[in-house]
Scaffold this active site. Structure first.
Site, PDB file in Angstrom:
ATOM      1  N   ASP A 135     -50.557  -0.155  -7.232  1.00 17.03           N
ATOM      2  CA  ASP A 135     -49.016   0.761  -6.333  1.00 17.03           C
ATOM      3  C   ASP A 135     -48.648   1.591  -7.395  1.00 17.03           C
ATOM      4  OD1 ASP A 135     -47.083   0.509  -5.150  1.00 17.03           O
ATOM      5  OD2 ASP A 135     -46.713  -1.215  -5.307  1.00 17.03           O
ATOM      6  N   CYS A 137     -46.020   4.121   0.569  1.00 15.25           N
ATOM      7  CA  CYS A 137     -47.076   4.962  -0.749  1.00 15.25           C
ATOM      8  C   CYS A 137     -49.071   5.168  -0.502  1.00 15.25           C
ATOM      9  CB  CYS A 137     -46.885   4.619  -2.113  1.00 15.25           C
ATOM     10  SG  CYS A 137     -45.167   4.435  -2.800  1.00 15.25           S
ATOM     11  N   ARG A 138     -49.469   3.480  -0.031  1.00 15.17           N
ATOM     12  CA  ARG A 138     -50.477   3.635  -0.346  1.00 15.17           C
ATOM     13  C   ARG A 138     -50.985   3.222   0.955  1.00 15.17           C
ATOM     14  NH1 ARG A 138     -51.874  -1.685  -4.489  1.00 15.17           N
ATOM     15  NH2 ARG A 138     -48.938  -1.832  -3.042  1.00 15.17           N
ATOM     16  N   CYS A 162     -50.765  -2.089   2.491  1.00 11.73           N
ATOM     17  CA  CYS A 162     -50.216  -2.762   1.285  1.00 11.73           C
ATOM     18  C   CYS A 162     -49.004  -3.067   1.555  1.00 11.73           C
ATOM     19  CB  CYS A 162     -49.478  -1.030   0.975  1.00 11.73           C
ATOM     20  SG  CYS A 162     -49.195  -0.302   1.288  1.00 11.73           S
ATOM     21  N   THR A 163     -48.072  -2.901   0.538  1.00 15.90           N
ATOM     22  CA  THR A 163     -46.601  -3.417  -0.142  1.00 15.90           C
ATOM     23  C   THR A 163     -45.527  -3.400   1.024  1.00 15.90           C
ATOM     24  OG1 THR A 163     -47.550  -4.420  -2.176  1.00 15.90           O
ATOM     25  CG2 THR A 163     -44.610  -5.002  -1.673  1.00 15.90           C
ATOM     26  N   GLY A 164     -44.892  -2.403   0.296  1.00 14.76           N
ATOM     27  CA  GLY A 164     -43.380  -1.800   1.243  1.00 14.76           C
ATOM     28  C   GLY A 164     -43.927  -0.600   2.862  1.00 14.76           C
ATOM     29  N   ASN A 165     -45.500   0.264   2.909  1.00  9.74           N
ATOM     30  CA  ASN A 165     -45.827   0.788   3.368  1.00  9.74           C
ATOM     31  C   ASN A 165     -44.931   2.055   3.621  1.00  9.74           C
ATOM     32  OD1 ASN A 165     -46.655   1.245   6.828  1.00  9.74           O
ATOM     33  ND2 ASN A 165     -47.259   1.359   6.383  1.00  9.74           N
TER      34      ASN A 165
END
Length: 170
Positions: A140, A14-15, A9-12
């Site tokens: 997100d 949350c998702r 995912c983006t920031g590692n």
């Protein structure tokens, strides 16, 4: 051979860590372990999981306190059999780092479509016809209310359950 799965995912925070820990929790009893990791295309190495993602996991009996975010690099992609982006952008970022990974890089929803269609192995993975459909993205929840993290878990948990069943069968 031990299957190795990487959620992206983006920031590692949350998702992808939520997907990682949900899948791990479904596979703890397997005699041959499945290796499950996550990383982010914009992650800061060492960041903890988002408190709301931790809460959602905790409510499901899963401890994610030991989590540490990782920035996605080409070596990680090469070390995994299946790269699962939580959005099209994450899938595409992985294949831009390692173009030969295109056969094993999918979105979570593409993977779910494959599993529901009776797919029988990563090597024969048939992807949905239009890989650019916005419906393939999972939103997100970053910066949103706690209820959005609950919705995220409610959205991905059934997919993770089907993935766990597929892994058990294959």
């Amino acid at each position: 051979m031990t299957p190795r799965i990487l959620f992206v995912c983006t920031g590692n925070i949350c998702r992808s860590p939520m997907a990682e820990y949900l899948l791990r929790s479904r596979l703890t009893d397997l005699p041959d372990p499945v290796v499950v990791h996550s990383a982010g295309v914009g992650a800061l190495n060492g960041d903890p999981m988002h408190p709301q993602s931790l809460r959602v996991l905790r409510e499901r009996g899963i401890d994610g306190e030991d989590f540490s975010a990782r920035y996605l690099v080409a070596d990680m992609i090469g070390e995994h059999d299946l790269i699962v982006g939580l959005s099209r952008a994450h899938r595409d970022d992985a294949t831009s780092k390692v173009p030969m990974a295109w056969r094993r890089a999918v979105t979570l929803r593409e993977l779910d479509h494959f599993i529901r269609a009776g797919g029988d192995g990563v090597a024969s993975m048939q992807i949905v016809d239009d890989r650019n459909r916005p419906e393939l993205d999972i939103d997100d929840p970053m910066g949103r209310p706690a209820a959005d993290f609950d919705r995220l878990a409610d959205e991905i948990e059934p997919i993770i359950d089907r993935l766990a069943g597929w892994l058990r069968a294959h």
